[in-house]
Enzyme design. Sequence first.
Site, mmCIF file in Angstrom:
data_model
loop_
_atom_site.group_PDB
_atom_site.id
_atom_site.type_symbol
_atom_site.label_atom_id
_atom_site.label_comp_id
_atom_site.label_asym_id
_atom_site.label_seq_id
_atom_site.Cartn_x
_atom_site.Cartn_y
_atom_site.Cartn_z
ATOM 1 N N ARG A 137 -0.313 49.771 18.251
ATOM 2 C CA ARG A 137 -1.609 49.787 19.233
ATOM 3 C C ARG A 137 -1.790 48.505 19.536
ATOM 4 O O ARG A 137 -2.094 47.290 18.797
ATOM 5 C CB ARG A 137 -2.568 50.391 18.398
ATOM 6 C CG ARG A 137 -3.921 50.134 19.001
ATOM 7 C CD ARG A 137 -5.073 50.876 18.453
ATOM 8 N NE ARG A 137 -4.931 52.342 18.902
ATOM 9 C CZ ARG A 137 -5.859 53.305 18.728
ATOM 10 N NH1 ARG A 137 -7.108 52.882 18.470
ATOM 11 N NH2 ARG A 137 -5.497 54.530 19.027
ATOM 12 N N GLN B 162 -1.921 60.591 22.117
ATOM 13 C CA GLN B 162 -3.221 61.322 22.385
ATOM 14 C C GLN B 162 -2.717 62.655 23.329
ATOM 15 O O GLN B 162 -3.283 63.526 22.839
ATOM 16 C CB GLN B 162 -4.235 60.386 23.002
ATOM 17 C CG GLN B 162 -5.492 61.232 22.938
ATOM 18 C CD GLN B 162 -6.056 61.649 21.825
ATOM 19 O OE1 GLN B 162 -6.271 60.692 20.904
ATOM 20 N NE2 GLN B 162 -6.603 62.838 21.535
ATOM 21 N N ASP C 277 -13.692 60.214 28.828
ATOM 22 C CA ASP C 277 -13.529 59.289 27.597
ATOM 23 C C ASP C 277 -14.420 58.269 27.882
ATOM 24 O O ASP C 277 -15.226 58.307 28.794
ATOM 25 C CB ASP C 277 -12.077 58.743 27.919
ATOM 26 C CG ASP C 277 -11.597 57.601 26.882
ATOM 27 O OD1 ASP C 277 -11.856 57.484 25.658
ATOM 28 O OD2 ASP C 277 -10.515 56.822 27.181
HETATM 29 N N1 NVA Z 1 -9.820 54.536 26.273
HETATM 30 C C1 NVA Z 1 -10.098 54.453 24.874
HETATM 31 C C2 NVA Z 1 -9.323 55.237 24.025
HETATM 32 C C3 NVA Z 1 -9.747 55.079 22.691
HETATM 33 C C4 NVA Z 1 -8.926 55.809 21.912
HETATM 34 C C5 NVA Z 1 -9.877 52.828 24.513
HETATM 35 O O1 NVA Z 1 -8.943 52.334 25.084
HETATM 36 O O2 NVA Z 1 -10.637 52.043 23.923
HETATM 37 N N1 CP Z 2 -8.399 58.910 19.694
HETATM 38 C C1 CP Z 2 -8.016 57.789 19.005
HETATM 39 O O1 CP Z 2 -6.860 56.833 19.382
HETATM 40 O O2 CP Z 2 -8.784 57.228 18.201
HETATM 41 P P1 CP Z 2 -8.620 55.989 17.192
HETATM 42 O O3 CP Z 2 -9.149 54.770 18.033
HETATM 43 O O4 CP Z 2 -9.757 55.982 16.285
HETATM 44 O O5 CP Z 2 -7.565 55.852 16.672
#
Ligand code: NVA
Ligand code: CP
Length: 312
Positions: free
Chosen positions: A101, A131, A229
């Site tokens: 990530r 996701q 979101d």
């Molecule tokens: N769009 C959000 C998704 C979190 C899972 C972010 O990138 O923070």
């Molecule tokens: N949806 C999602 O990726 O959640 P987290 O940020 O908690 O991993």
Amino acid sequence: MPHNFLADDDLTPQEQAEVLDLAAELKRAPFSKRPLEGPKSVAVLFDKSSTRTRFSFDAGIAQLGGHAIVTETGNSQMGKGETYQDTGAVLSRFVEMIVWRTYAHSNLTDMAETATVPIINSLSDDLHPCQILADLQTVIENLCPEEGPAGLKGKRAVYLGDGDNNMANSYMIGFATAGMDISIVGPEGFLPKQEFIDRARIRGDETGATVTVTSDTAEVEGADVVITDTWVSMGMENDGKDRRTPFLPYQVNGELMGKAKDDAIFLHCLPAYRGNEVAAEVIDGPQSRVFDEAENRMHAQKALMVWLLEHQ
Ligand code: NVA
Ligand code: CP
């Protein structure tokens, strides 16, 4: 070259359907596939916060017989500037896969230059493809459980809110890959970049899916799936934009949800901010499937890992 999953279009429509079929099988029989028996290891790296991704990968890797090495990269040499190419080469000597990530999507492609094991994107600034697999599994369970992935064709999903973030991009590309009609609805200035619309339409041309981008909330009329979101994705907190006022007409509340089909479902990748992008009456209401969606992260990612290990 290993088969990576950095973007939703790294799987063809046929391959995506295979992963979704396997996800359903693994949900029924969680310990039926043990490719990491040994235990073999998987690196799970985080440059950003996480709850679902961290737990679903760690638990899922254990169920596959393996061992997750979960690392906050700030505490590793990556945080001190060791190159992603060197890190990819080194980690490949220890682990079967790398899950990461990160911020810039190019970080992933940099590491992919040297890694000799599959890399899985567990969220970048551009895309969140894991996701989408979980979301498609949830849509199948609710709207076409008998038909499986083939039943997704022609179903219509509408995403509202920040159209210029990783989820909107992945919904366009991943849902179009599945043959679903996908609409991104958001205010001017927060709509997807052309590059991602084009990639989604290339997939749509193959599968028959339509990709619509608009600022008109009437698009929700007759939708099968309604999605939102956060308005403030990780890394966007201080980008100098007003991330509330322009989005207010796009909040998914009871009135907006009422325009969708009576049996429409509501999805949100979580974490959710009630009173902003979604009203409590929707996310905590009868059409919400957000906790099944969260659970499906684990089943879908296990299926993805099994599939990638079998297709190197
Ligand atoms: N769009 C959000 C998704 C979190 C899972 C972010 O990138 O923070
Ligand atoms: N949806 C999602 O990726 O959640 P987290 O940020 O908690 O991993």
